[in-house]
Design a protein around this motif. Sequence first.
Motif, PDB file in Angstrom:
ATOM      1  N   PHE A  63      52.102  30.396  41.493  1.00 32.12           N
ATOM      2  CA  PHE A  63      50.805  30.256  42.145  1.00 32.12           C
ATOM      3  C   PHE A  63      50.917  30.661  43.609  1.00 32.12           C
ATOM      4  O   PHE A  63      51.981  30.598  44.211  1.00 32.12           O
ATOM      5  N   VAL A  64      49.789  31.105  44.160  1.00 35.19           N
ATOM      6  CA  VAL A  64      49.729  31.569  45.533  1.00 35.19           C
ATOM      7  C   VAL A  64      48.341  31.274  46.080  1.00 35.19           C
ATOM      8  O   VAL A  64      47.359  31.293  45.344  1.00 35.19           O
ATOM      9  N   ALA A  65      48.265  31.002  47.375  1.00 31.05           N
ATOM     10  CA  ALA A  65      46.981  30.717  48.003  1.00 31.05           C
ATOM     11  C   ALA A  65      46.554  31.845  48.935  1.00 31.05           C
ATOM     12  O   ALA A  65      45.476  31.801  49.492  1.00 31.05           O
ATOM     13  N   GLU A  66      47.381  32.865  49.088  1.00 31.25           N
ATOM     14  CA  GLU A  66      47.063  33.958  49.996  1.00 31.25           C
ATOM     15  C   GLU A  66      46.406  35.112  49.250  1.00 31.25           C
ATOM     16  O   GLU A  66      46.491  35.214  48.038  1.00 31.25           O
ATOM     17  N   ASP A  67      45.785  36.026  49.983  1.00 26.27           N
ATOM     18  CA  ASP A  67      45.036  37.131  49.387  1.00 26.27           C
ATOM     19  C   ASP A  67      45.880  38.373  49.114  1.00 26.27           C
ATOM     20  O   ASP A  67      45.379  39.335  48.566  1.00 26.27           O
ATOM     21  N   GLU A  68      47.157  38.404  49.509  1.00 31.54           N
ATOM     22  CA  GLU A  68      47.955  39.611  49.354  1.00 31.54           C
ATOM     23  C   GLU A  68      48.330  39.900  47.900  1.00 31.54           C
ATOM     24  O   GLU A  68      48.712  41.005  47.562  1.00 31.54           O
ATOM     25  N   PHE A  69      48.260  38.915  47.033  1.00 32.28           N
ATOM     26  CA  PHE A  69      48.638  39.086  45.636  1.00 32.28           C
ATOM     27  C   PHE A  69      47.386  39.257  44.780  1.00 32.28           C
ATOM     28  O   PHE A  69      46.394  38.570  44.977  1.00 32.28           O
ATOM     29  N   GLU A  70      47.430  40.181  43.811  1.00 35.35           N
ATOM     30  CA  GLU A  70      46.317  40.323  42.868  1.00 35.35           C
ATOM     31  C   GLU A  70      46.248  39.112  41.947  1.00 35.35           C
ATOM     32  O   GLU A  70      45.183  38.611  41.650  1.00 35.35           O
ATOM     33  N   THR A  71      47.397  38.671  41.467  1.00 35.77           N
ATOM     34  CA  THR A  71      47.467  37.518  40.577  1.00 35.77           C
ATOM     35  C   THR A  71      47.638  36.270  41.433  1.00 35.77           C
ATOM     36  O   THR A  71      48.546  36.209  42.258  1.00 35.77           O
ATOM     37  N   ASN A  72      46.781  35.262  41.236  1.00 36.70           N
ATOM     38  CA  ASN A  72      46.920  34.051  42.038  1.00 36.70           C
ATOM     39  C   ASN A  72      47.492  32.878  41.248  1.00 36.70           C
ATOM     40  O   ASN A  72      47.827  31.863  41.814  1.00 36.70           O
ATOM     41  N   PHE A  73      47.635  33.036  39.922  1.00 40.51           N
ATOM     42  CA  PHE A  73      48.240  32.004  39.087  1.00 40.51           C
ATOM     43  C   PHE A  73      48.745  32.656  37.807  1.00 40.51           C
ATOM     44  O   PHE A  73      48.093  33.537  37.254  1.00 40.51           O
ATOM     45  N   PRO A 164      43.728  43.377  36.429  1.00 44.85           N
ATOM     46  CA  PRO A 164      44.712  44.448  36.649  1.00 44.85           C
ATOM     47  C   PRO A 164      45.315  44.862  35.299  1.00 44.85           C
ATOM     48  O   PRO A 164      45.622  44.010  34.464  1.00 44.85           O
ATOM     49  N   GLU A 165      45.454  46.151  35.082  1.00 42.96           N
ATOM     50  CA  GLU A 165      45.945  46.640  33.790  1.00 42.96           C
ATOM     51  C   GLU A 165      47.412  46.272  33.578  1.00 42.96           C
ATOM     52  O   GLU A 165      47.822  45.921  32.479  1.00 42.96           O
TER      53      GLU A 165
END
Length: 178
Positions: A63-73, A164-165
């Motif tokens: 999991f991530v809370a930042e916007d740099e990743f396409e996948t957040n969980f 995302p594909e």
Amino acid sequence: MKNLFALLCLTSSFLGFSQEKETTNFKRNELKGNALFLVLGAVEVTYERLINEDAGVGVSLFFVAEDEFETNFSLTPYYRAYFGKKPAAGFFVEGFAMLNSYVDHGYTTYYNDNGTTVTNFVADEVGADFALGFGLGSKWIHRKGFVFEINAGIGRNLFSDNSPEVVGRGGITLGYRF
């Protein structure tokens, strides 16, 4: 003739050997954290249960809370086959399934009458998808139980056209075998 056959059977039983594989006793649980993602601002924690010396199953939670990743969980169960000399160590191949959620940041860009570019935020689209993939890596085990692992994998989302594909998996992982 009966005595010769009995003697032959008796001597062959003394010369024969068993082909049972000797199993070693080793610790079968691992708890790991992805150090690379931690540096990049995300968290990935993994638990792996070793089935035998050559295979293991596990699950990773990302999991991530930042916007740099396409996948957040993502929740990623996997199966690994090991090819090393030590129990559940060395080179491995894995197959995984990934339940992932993503945030698609919506922006519109247009040109103003005076020729300047204007970008407006429209809306965030949140979605989820399911991916299947495979990965490769290598694992090293310290005699005290510490684990160091490098892995990389790639998968494909199957259901949503907006997700995302391709999804990635990997990192530099540190942990402990108990």
